[in-house]
Design a protein around this motif. Structure first.
Motif, PDB file in Angstrom:
ATOM      1  N   PHE A   1      -5.879  23.919 -24.180  1.00  0.00           N
ATOM      2  CA  PHE A   1      -6.256  24.877 -23.181  1.00  0.00           C
ATOM      3  C   PHE A   1      -4.699  25.603 -23.127  1.00  0.00           C
ATOM      4  CE2 PHE A   1      -9.937  22.649 -21.985  1.00  0.00           C
ATOM      5  CZ  PHE A   1     -10.789  23.679 -22.215  1.00  0.00           C
ATOM      6  N   THR A   2      -4.465  26.656 -22.477  1.00  0.00           N
ATOM      7  CA  THR A   2      -3.045  27.035 -22.334  1.00  0.00           C
ATOM      8  C   THR A   2      -2.350  26.228 -21.038  1.00  0.00           C
ATOM      9  OG1 THR A   2      -3.812  29.402 -22.646  1.00  0.00           O
ATOM     10  CG2 THR A   2      -1.656  28.964 -21.664  1.00  0.00           C
ATOM     11  N   VAL A   3      -1.164  25.541 -21.756  1.00  0.00           N
ATOM     12  CA  VAL A   3      -0.675  24.649 -20.715  1.00  0.00           C
ATOM     13  C   VAL A   3       0.158  25.511 -19.563  1.00  0.00           C
ATOM     14  CG1 VAL A   3       1.511  23.089 -20.313  1.00  0.00           C
ATOM     15  CG2 VAL A   3       0.265  23.040 -22.430  1.00  0.00           C
ATOM     16  N   GLY A   4      -0.338  25.009 -18.269  1.00  0.00           N
ATOM     17  CA  GLY A   4       0.197  25.415 -17.052  1.00  0.00           C
ATOM     18  C   GLY A   4      -0.674  26.751 -16.467  1.00  0.00           C
ATOM     19  N   GLY A   5      -1.763  27.042 -17.528  1.00  0.00           N
ATOM     20  CA  GLY A   5      -2.704  28.078 -17.053  1.00  0.00           C
ATOM     21  C   GLY A   5      -3.743  27.570 -16.262  1.00  0.00           C
ATOM     22  N   PRO A   6      -4.549  28.459 -15.562  1.00  0.00           N
ATOM     23  CA  PRO A   6      -5.777  28.099 -14.801  1.00  0.00           C
ATOM     24  C   PRO A   6      -7.044  27.910 -15.881  1.00  0.00           C
ATOM     25  CG  PRO A   6      -5.267  30.480 -14.477  1.00  0.00           C
ATOM     26  CD  PRO A   6      -4.078  29.891 -15.293  1.00  0.00           C
ATOM     27  N   VAL A   7      -7.675  27.055 -15.717  1.00  0.00           N
ATOM     28  CA  VAL A   7      -9.021  26.837 -16.416  1.00  0.00           C
ATOM     29  C   VAL A   7     -10.105  26.413 -15.585  1.00  0.00           C
ATOM     30  CG1 VAL A   7     -10.180  25.240 -18.163  1.00  0.00           C
ATOM     31  CG2 VAL A   7      -7.828  25.727 -18.227  1.00  0.00           C
TER      32      VAL A   7
ATOM     33  N   LEU B   1     -13.931  25.233 -14.979  1.00  0.00           N
ATOM     34  CA  LEU B   1     -15.025  24.411 -15.510  1.00  0.00           C
ATOM     35  C   LEU B   1     -16.210  24.677 -14.579  1.00  0.00           C
ATOM     36  CD1 LEU B   1     -15.838  22.159 -17.362  1.00  0.00           C
ATOM     37  CD2 LEU B   1     -15.452  20.630 -15.330  1.00  0.00           C
ATOM     38  N   TYR B   2     -17.139  24.980 -15.745  1.00  0.00           N
ATOM     39  CA  TYR B   2     -18.689  25.349 -15.043  1.00  0.00           C
ATOM     40  C   TYR B   2     -19.429  24.263 -15.728  1.00  0.00           C
ATOM     41  CZ  TYR B   2     -17.267  30.032 -14.098  1.00  0.00           C
ATOM     42  OH  TYR B   2     -16.472  31.072 -13.515  1.00  0.00           O
ATOM     43  N   VAL B   3     -20.576  23.493 -15.034  1.00  0.00           N
ATOM     44  CA  VAL B   3     -21.601  22.613 -15.326  1.00  0.00           C
ATOM     45  C   VAL B   3     -22.491  23.617 -15.006  1.00  0.00           C
ATOM     46  CG1 VAL B   3     -22.456  20.576 -15.113  1.00  0.00           C
ATOM     47  CG2 VAL B   3     -20.200  20.659 -15.040  1.00  0.00           C
ATOM     48  N   LYS B   4     -23.624  23.996 -15.499  1.00  0.00           N
ATOM     49  CA  LYS B   4     -24.847  24.688 -15.483  1.00  0.00           C
ATOM     50  C   LYS B   4     -26.061  24.134 -16.062  1.00  0.00           C
ATOM     51  CE  LYS B   4     -22.541  29.117 -15.982  1.00  0.00           C
ATOM     52  NZ  LYS B   4     -22.512  30.495 -16.441  1.00  0.00           N
ATOM     53  N   TYR B   5     -27.027  24.091 -15.442  1.00  0.00           N
ATOM     54  CA  TYR B   5     -28.433  23.768 -15.835  1.00  0.00           C
ATOM     55  C   TYR B   5     -28.881  24.642 -17.051  1.00  0.00           C
ATOM     56  CZ  TYR B   5     -29.232  21.113 -11.659  1.00  0.00           C
ATOM     57  OH  TYR B   5     -29.084  20.196 -10.458  1.00  0.00           O
ATOM     58  N   ASN B   6     -29.630  24.227 -17.926  1.00  0.00           N
ATOM     59  CA  ASN B   6     -29.926  25.154 -19.300  1.00  0.00           C
ATOM     60  C   ASN B   6     -30.535  26.367 -18.777  1.00  0.00           C
ATOM     61  OD1 ASN B   6     -29.101  23.399 -20.987  1.00  0.00           O
ATOM     62  ND2 ASN B   6     -30.962  22.097 -21.039  1.00  0.00           N
ATOM     63  N   ASN B   7     -30.683  26.551 -17.700  1.00  0.00           N
ATOM     64  CA  ASN B   7     -31.431  27.806 -17.105  1.00  0.00           C
ATOM     65  C   ASN B   7     -30.378  28.974 -16.513  1.00  0.00           C
ATOM     66  OD1 ASN B   7     -30.989  26.965 -14.732  1.00  0.00           O
ATOM     67  ND2 ASN B   7     -33.148  26.971 -14.110  1.00  0.00           N
ATOM     68  N   GLY B   8     -29.011  28.462 -16.539  1.00  0.00           N
ATOM     69  CA  GLY B   8     -27.924  29.245 -16.211  1.00  0.00           C
ATOM     70  C   GLY B   8     -27.578  28.930 -14.726  1.00  0.00           C
ATOM     71  N   THR B   9     -28.289  28.160 -14.018  1.00  0.00           N
ATOM     72  CA  THR B   9     -27.799  27.860 -12.487  1.00  0.00           C
ATOM     73  C   THR B   9     -26.736  27.028 -12.562  1.00  0.00           C
ATOM     74  OG1 THR B   9     -30.289  28.124 -11.918  1.00  0.00           O
ATOM     75  CG2 THR B   9     -28.632  27.141 -10.439  1.00  0.00           C
ATOM     76  N   VAL B  10     -25.701  27.449 -11.788  1.00  0.00           N
ATOM     77  CA  VAL B  10     -24.436  26.712 -11.723  1.00  0.00           C
ATOM     78  C   VAL B  10     -24.578  25.239 -10.848  1.00  0.00           C
ATOM     79  CG1 VAL B  10     -22.094  26.864 -10.933  1.00  0.00           C
ATOM     80  CG2 VAL B  10     -23.159  28.781 -12.077  1.00  0.00           C
ATOM     81  N   ALA B  11     -24.368  24.234 -11.478  1.00  0.00           N
ATOM     82  CA  ALA B  11     -24.467  22.899 -10.562  1.00  0.00           C
ATOM     83  C   ALA B  11     -23.098  22.611 -10.180  1.00  0.00           C
ATOM     84  CB  ALA B  11     -25.180  21.975 -11.567  1.00  0.00           C
ATOM     85  N   PHE B  12     -21.922  22.886 -10.724  1.00  0.00           N
ATOM     86  CA  PHE B  12     -20.762  22.592 -10.529  1.00  0.00           C
ATOM     87  C   PHE B  12     -19.696  23.750 -10.971  1.00  0.00           C
ATOM     88  CE2 PHE B  12     -16.483  20.646 -10.993  1.00  0.00           C
ATOM     89  CZ  PHE B  12     -16.144  19.999 -10.135  1.00  0.00           C
ATOM     90  N   ARG B  13     -18.753  23.816 -10.043  1.00  0.00           N
ATOM     91  CA  ARG B  13     -17.631  24.978 -10.681  1.00  0.00           C
ATOM     92  C   ARG B  13     -16.290  24.368 -10.118  1.00  0.00           C
ATOM     93  NH1 ARG B  13     -19.187  30.169  -9.254  1.00  0.00           N
ATOM     94  NH2 ARG B  13     -18.396  29.764  -7.207  1.00  0.00           N
ATOM     95  N   GLN B  14     -15.106  24.378 -10.920  1.00  0.00           N
ATOM     96  CA  GLN B  14     -13.874  24.303 -10.171  1.00  0.00           C
ATOM     97  C   GLN B  14     -12.876  24.702 -11.088  1.00  0.00           C
ATOM     98  OE1 GLN B  14     -13.200  20.029  -9.355  1.00  0.00           O
ATOM     99  NE2 GLN B  14     -11.036  20.278  -8.791  1.00  0.00           N
ATOM    100  N   THR B  15     -11.759  25.193 -10.623  1.00  0.00           N
ATOM    101  CA  THR B  15     -10.686  25.880 -11.203  1.00  0.00           C
ATOM    102  C   THR B  15      -9.606  24.923 -11.101  1.00  0.00           C
ATOM    103  OG1 THR B  15     -11.252  27.894 -11.043  1.00  0.00           O
ATOM    104  CG2 THR B  15      -9.091  27.853 -11.603  1.00  0.00           C
ATOM    105  N   VAL B  16      -8.791  24.259 -12.336  1.00  0.00           N
ATOM    106  CA  VAL B  16      -7.753  23.359 -12.425  1.00  0.00           C
ATOM    107  C   VAL B  16      -6.661  24.093 -13.113  1.00  0.00           C
ATOM    108  CG1 VAL B  16      -9.139  21.461 -12.084  1.00  0.00           C
ATOM    109  CG2 VAL B  16      -8.762  22.036 -14.269  1.00  0.00           C
ATOM    110  N   THR B  17      -5.570  23.373 -13.381  1.00  0.00           N
ATOM    111  CA  THR B  17      -4.543  23.882 -14.034  1.00  0.00           C
ATOM    112  C   THR B  17      -4.416  22.851 -15.145  1.00  0.00           C
ATOM    113  OG1 THR B  17      -3.239  24.636 -12.102  1.00  0.00           O
ATOM    114  CG2 THR B  17      -1.837  24.085 -14.196  1.00  0.00           C
TER     115      THR B  17
END
Length: 156
Positions: free
Chosen positions: A79-85, A87-103
């Motif tokens: 990923f881009t060093v120092g940039g925001p990323v 992360l999404y964890v989704k069920y196969n139907n597209g429902t978001v189970a977890f989301r977080q932005t990290v550097t």
């Protein structure tokens, strides 16, 4: 019984091979009388850096999973060093189970900008991947490939 001197026929072959490869390299680099004059490169070709000749996806981001502290943990790189990323964890139907932005940060063994995110999803789970993880590099606007993951579900 006396010791016979060893002959070294491989030494002669090695010297010959080196001489032949040097002559071939010289022949390839030396201009010939029959060669046509070099055409100037187009402006687009001149502006293109050397790395542009490589495949566009040569340094594609990647994700991997493991269990830590009883939770699903997702790591990744390129990923881009120092940039925001994000992360999404989704069920196969597209429902978001977890989301977080990290550097994304440098890491000694992970290439490019690395992320390591501990989710709130319990792990390990029963076998079977009912979801996937995916990361979005917000600097470049590029998604990582999908990583199939199990998302534990309560059954009580």
């Amino acid at each position: 019984m006396r010791t016979l001197a060893r002959s070294h026929p491989h030494r002669a072959r090695r010297v010959t091979a080196v001489a032949v490869s040097a002559a071939a390299a010289f022949a390839l680099t030396a201009p010939t009388a029959s060669s046509a004059p070099a055409q100037p490169a187009s402006p687009a070709a001149q502006a293109r850096p050397e790395s542009a000749a490589a495949p566009a996806r040569a340094h594609e981001s990647f994700l991997f999973q493991y269990t830590f502290n009883g939770h699903l943990k997702i790591g990744g790189g390129n990923f881009t060093v120092g940039g925001p990323v994000t992360l999404y964890v989704k069920y196969n139907n597209g429902t978001v189970a977890f989301r977080q932005t990290v550097t994304a940060k440098t890491h000694s063994i992970t290439p490019g900008g690395a992320i390591y995110v501990e989710t709130n999803i319990a792990s390990p789970c029963a076998p079977g991947n009912n979801g996937y993880a995916r990361a979005y590099d917000r600097t470049t606007g590029i998604w990582s490939p999908r990583l199939p993951v199990p998302i534990c579900q309560r059954i009580d």
